[in-house]
Design an enzyme around this catalytic site. Structure first.
Site, PDB file in Angstrom:
ATOM      1  N   ARG A 110     -26.975 -30.824-111.264  1.00 55.01           N
ATOM      2  CA  ARG A 110     -27.405 -30.659-112.962  1.00 55.01           C
ATOM      3  C   ARG A 110     -26.846 -31.981-113.593  1.00 55.01           C
ATOM      4  O   ARG A 110     -25.752 -32.088-113.872  1.00 55.01           O
ATOM      5  CB  ARG A 110     -26.761 -29.575-113.925  1.00 55.01           C
ATOM      6  CG  ARG A 110     -27.509 -28.453-113.245  1.00 55.01           C
ATOM      7  CD  ARG A 110     -26.991 -27.166-114.455  1.00 55.01           C
ATOM      8  NE  ARG A 110     -27.706 -25.951-114.134  1.00 55.01           N
ATOM      9  CZ  ARG A 110     -26.740 -24.865-113.867  1.00 55.01           C
ATOM     10  NH1 ARG A 110     -25.461 -24.935-113.726  1.00 55.01           N
ATOM     11  NH2 ARG A 110     -27.551 -23.708-113.808  1.00 55.01           N
ATOM     12  N   ASP A 137     -20.548 -30.113-105.701  1.00 59.99           N
ATOM     13  CA  ASP A 137     -21.180 -29.484-104.473  1.00 59.99           C
ATOM     14  C   ASP A 137     -22.577 -30.155-104.485  1.00 59.99           C
ATOM     15  O   ASP A 137     -22.909 -30.855-105.190  1.00 59.99           O
ATOM     16  CB  ASP A 137     -21.273 -27.969-104.397  1.00 59.99           C
ATOM     17  CG  ASP A 137     -21.328 -27.171-102.988  1.00 59.99           C
ATOM     18  OD1 ASP A 137     -21.562 -27.868-101.799  1.00 59.99           O
ATOM     19  OD2 ASP A 137     -21.463 -25.973-102.952  1.00 59.99           O
ATOM     20  N   HIS A 183     -17.763 -23.164-102.504  1.00 57.64           N
ATOM     21  CA  HIS A 183     -17.311 -24.205-103.120  1.00 57.64           C
ATOM     22  C   HIS A 183     -16.130 -23.830-104.020  1.00 57.64           C
ATOM     23  O   HIS A 183     -15.088 -24.509-104.320  1.00 57.64           O
ATOM     24  CB  HIS A 183     -18.592 -24.609-104.139  1.00 57.64           C
ATOM     25  CG  HIS A 183     -18.195 -25.870-104.937  1.00 57.64           C
ATOM     26  ND1 HIS A 183     -18.875 -26.167-106.061  1.00 57.64           N
ATOM     27  CD2 HIS A 183     -17.106 -26.715-104.810  1.00 57.64           C
ATOM     28  CE1 HIS A 183     -18.391 -27.232-106.687  1.00 57.64           C
ATOM     29  NE2 HIS A 183     -17.381 -27.569-106.037  1.00 57.64           N
ATOM     30  N   ASP A 205     -20.878 -26.512-115.016  1.00 60.07           N
ATOM     31  CA  ASP A 205     -21.483 -27.727-115.440  1.00 60.07           C
ATOM     32  C   ASP A 205     -22.441 -27.605-116.497  1.00 60.07           C
ATOM     33  O   ASP A 205     -22.994 -28.164-117.116  1.00 60.07           O
ATOM     34  CB  ASP A 205     -21.941 -28.673-114.284  1.00 60.07           C
ATOM     35  CG  ASP A 205     -23.114 -27.744-113.697  1.00 60.07           C
ATOM     36  OD1 ASP A 205     -23.276 -26.512-113.852  1.00 60.07           O
ATOM     37  OD2 ASP A 205     -23.848 -28.226-112.707  1.00 60.07           O
ATOM     38  N   ASP A 206     -22.885 -26.132-116.885  1.00 59.49           N
ATOM     39  CA  ASP A 206     -23.933 -25.962-117.933  1.00 59.49           C
ATOM     40  C   ASP A 206     -23.312 -25.128-119.261  1.00 59.49           C
ATOM     41  O   ASP A 206     -23.984 -24.469-119.926  1.00 59.49           O
ATOM     42  CB  ASP A 206     -24.986 -25.059-117.448  1.00 59.49           C
ATOM     43  CG  ASP A 206     -24.357 -23.485-116.901  1.00 59.49           C
ATOM     44  OD1 ASP A 206     -23.261 -23.545-116.936  1.00 59.49           O
ATOM     45  OD2 ASP A 206     -25.179 -22.633-116.527  1.00 59.49           O
ATOM     46  N   ASP A 284     -18.425 -13.441-108.611  1.00 55.36           N
ATOM     47  CA  ASP A 284     -17.957 -12.671-109.799  1.00 55.36           C
ATOM     48  C   ASP A 284     -18.093 -11.478-109.766  1.00 55.36           C
ATOM     49  O   ASP A 284     -17.191 -10.772-110.258  1.00 55.36           O
ATOM     50  CB  ASP A 284     -18.794 -13.563-110.671  1.00 55.36           C
ATOM     51  CG  ASP A 284     -20.384 -13.375-110.318  1.00 55.36           C
ATOM     52  OD1 ASP A 284     -20.767 -13.318-109.523  1.00 55.36           O
ATOM     53  OD2 ASP A 284     -21.005 -13.932-111.248  1.00 55.36           O
ATOM     54  N   SER A 315     -29.481 -17.877-110.395  1.00 58.43           N
ATOM     55  CA  SER A 315     -29.783 -16.460-110.721  1.00 58.43           C
ATOM     56  C   SER A 315     -31.002 -16.738-111.536  1.00 58.43           C
ATOM     57  O   SER A 315     -31.717 -15.417-111.949  1.00 58.43           O
ATOM     58  CB  SER A 315     -28.754 -16.230-112.090  1.00 58.43           C
ATOM     59  OG  SER A 315     -28.627 -17.051-113.028  1.00 58.43           O
TER      60      SER A 315
END
Length: 440
Positions: A110, A137, A183, A205-206, A284, A315
């Protein structure tokens, strides 16, 4: 003790310099004519009419005084070690060293990682106390170029293994989840083992962070360290949509049995426990299993200190359009490091939380949904089965999924949220004892 010794050294140095200044003045000064010879107790001979003899006597006296001052200086220098720390480096009298909490940014492909990094750099109070480490990654060149453009403001790590991971045929569509888990393991090992940090805050990163994001984690690090019943601190409230949180309580924090993620702090001790059994995928949800949680809780805020802006990912935008894009990001700076957070300690928190929930008046779903509640609240809305929980949660607009029997934001089975300006506790019957893992 250190201050006392330092004062003695300073006084000794001052006396040494002062004495020599006085001595020079005496040597330069001359007594009025007719006052010749030496007087008992004079530090130097008084001048006479014998100029050569005066010079010789002054020189001898000066030499004697130099020997005395040399001895004093030697005593002062013998205490030099008091000015040095145990490792031999020069030290200053200062406040105790503050803990370093690095921020680990998990990146892939991203280029909007720029938004994440810009906010982190904007709100970061100290580069020394909060180094930013970006672990990338995917090998995406454009994303790598964005990260590199920040120069030495961030450390740019690159995951070396970009190969596909062998998976069962039915899991081929989940290849991305396997790579993410790989990662995470590599990046956390870099932080804890290669760089030897003792804690880390992990963001993806988001994520965009709130102005008090760093203040929040600095205040909660000692809470996490001192309480073995906690195993993480998260900046995220799964039910933190605007209208579902109390806008006047940006300072309010909770314990939760649900691992929230999305901006969370982990200690090295916890990683040493988790790393040997780290899962191949879906890390998670694996964290939410009772075998990993082991009855421990996380801390989460009333109002989120992170906001996700990444709809597209592995997702495929699950929950994003319905819930995540409406999460309220805190805008009010709360000085958490100056607040008393002892109310989060397990025994005190459990007692006060249970008292608040089960002393609240019980209400029906219809009363809540139709806005027929009387009084300021809080109110208790009871569920007794998995289905009754899911129906009420879904219809009231909070997240209805459970992981290993634990609802999102739940603590001892209770989900707390705001609804039409009042606090609602969606709670199991009194006497709750444990989660049912089949409620998933």
């Amino acid at each position: 003790m250190f201050r006392k010794r330092s004062s003695l050294i300073l006084c000794g140095t001052f006396l040494f310099v002062t004495w020599n200044a006085v001595l020079v003045l005496l040597l330069w000064g001359r007594a009025p004519s007719g006052q010749g010879g030496e007087r008992r107790g004079d530090p130097v001979p008084m001048p006479t009419s014998d100029m050569v003899g005066d010079v010789i006597r002054i020189a001898e006296s000066f030499e004697s005084e130099l020997e005395k001052q040399k001895a004093i200086l030697s005593q002062i220098l013998s205490h030099r070690s008091l000015w040095k720390p145990s490792d031999g480096k020069r030290s200053k009298v200062s406040a105790p060293a503050q803990p370093v909490i690095p921020i680990l940014v998990m990146a892939c492909n991203r280029i909007t990682v720029r938004r994440c990094l810009d906010k982190l750099l904007q709100h970061r109070p100290s580069a020394e106390l909060h180094p930013i480490i970006v672990s990338q990654d995917c090998g995406h060149a454009d994303t790598a170029a964005v990260i590199s453009s920040y120069g030495d403001k961030v450390a740019h790590l690159k995951q070396p293994d970009l190969s596909d991971i062998p998976v069962r045929p039915e899991h081929k569509k989940f290849q991305g989840y396997y790579k993410i888990s790989r990662h995470y393991r590599w990046a956390l090992n870099q932080v804890f083992r290669t760089m030897s940090h003792s804690s880390v805050v992990i963001v993806e990163d988001d994520l965009e962070v709130a102005p008090d994001f760093f203040e929040y984690f600095r205040a909660l690090l000692p809470v996490l360290r001192s309480d073995p019943s906690l195993w993480c601190v998260s900046a995220w409230n799964d039910n933190g949509r605007d209208g579902y949180v109390d806008p006047g309580r940006a300072d309010l924090l909770y314990r939760t049995d649900f691992f929230p993620g999305l901006g969370w702090m982990l200690l090295r001790e916890a990683w040493e426990e988790l790393e040997p059994k780290w899962p191949a995928s879906f890390w998670d949800d694996w964290m939410r299993q009772p075998e990993q949680r082991r009855g421990r809780a996380c801390v989460r805020p009333e109002i989120s200190r992170t906001l996700t802006f990444g709809r597209q990912g592995v997702s495929l935008g699950q929950f994003y359009d319905k819930y995540l894009k409406y999460i309220k990001l805190n805008s009010e700076f709360v000085p958490f490091t100056k607040l008393d957070l002892t109310y989060l300690r397990e025994e005190a928190y459990r007692r006060s939380f249970s008292q608040e929930v089960y002393s609240a008046p019980a209400v029906t779903y219809e009363d809540v949904k139709q806005g027929q509640l009387k009084g300021p609240g809080p109110f208790r809305l009871q569920f007794s089965t998995k289905d009754s929980f899911k129906v009420m949660a879904k219809n009231l607009g909070i997240m209805d999924d459970l992981k290993s029997g634990v609802p999102r934001t739940g603590y001892r089975g209770v989900v707390s949220f705001f609804y039409r300006g009042r606090r609602i506790h969606l709670a199991p019957p009194p006497g709750w004892s444990q989660y049912d893992p089949t409620w998933s």
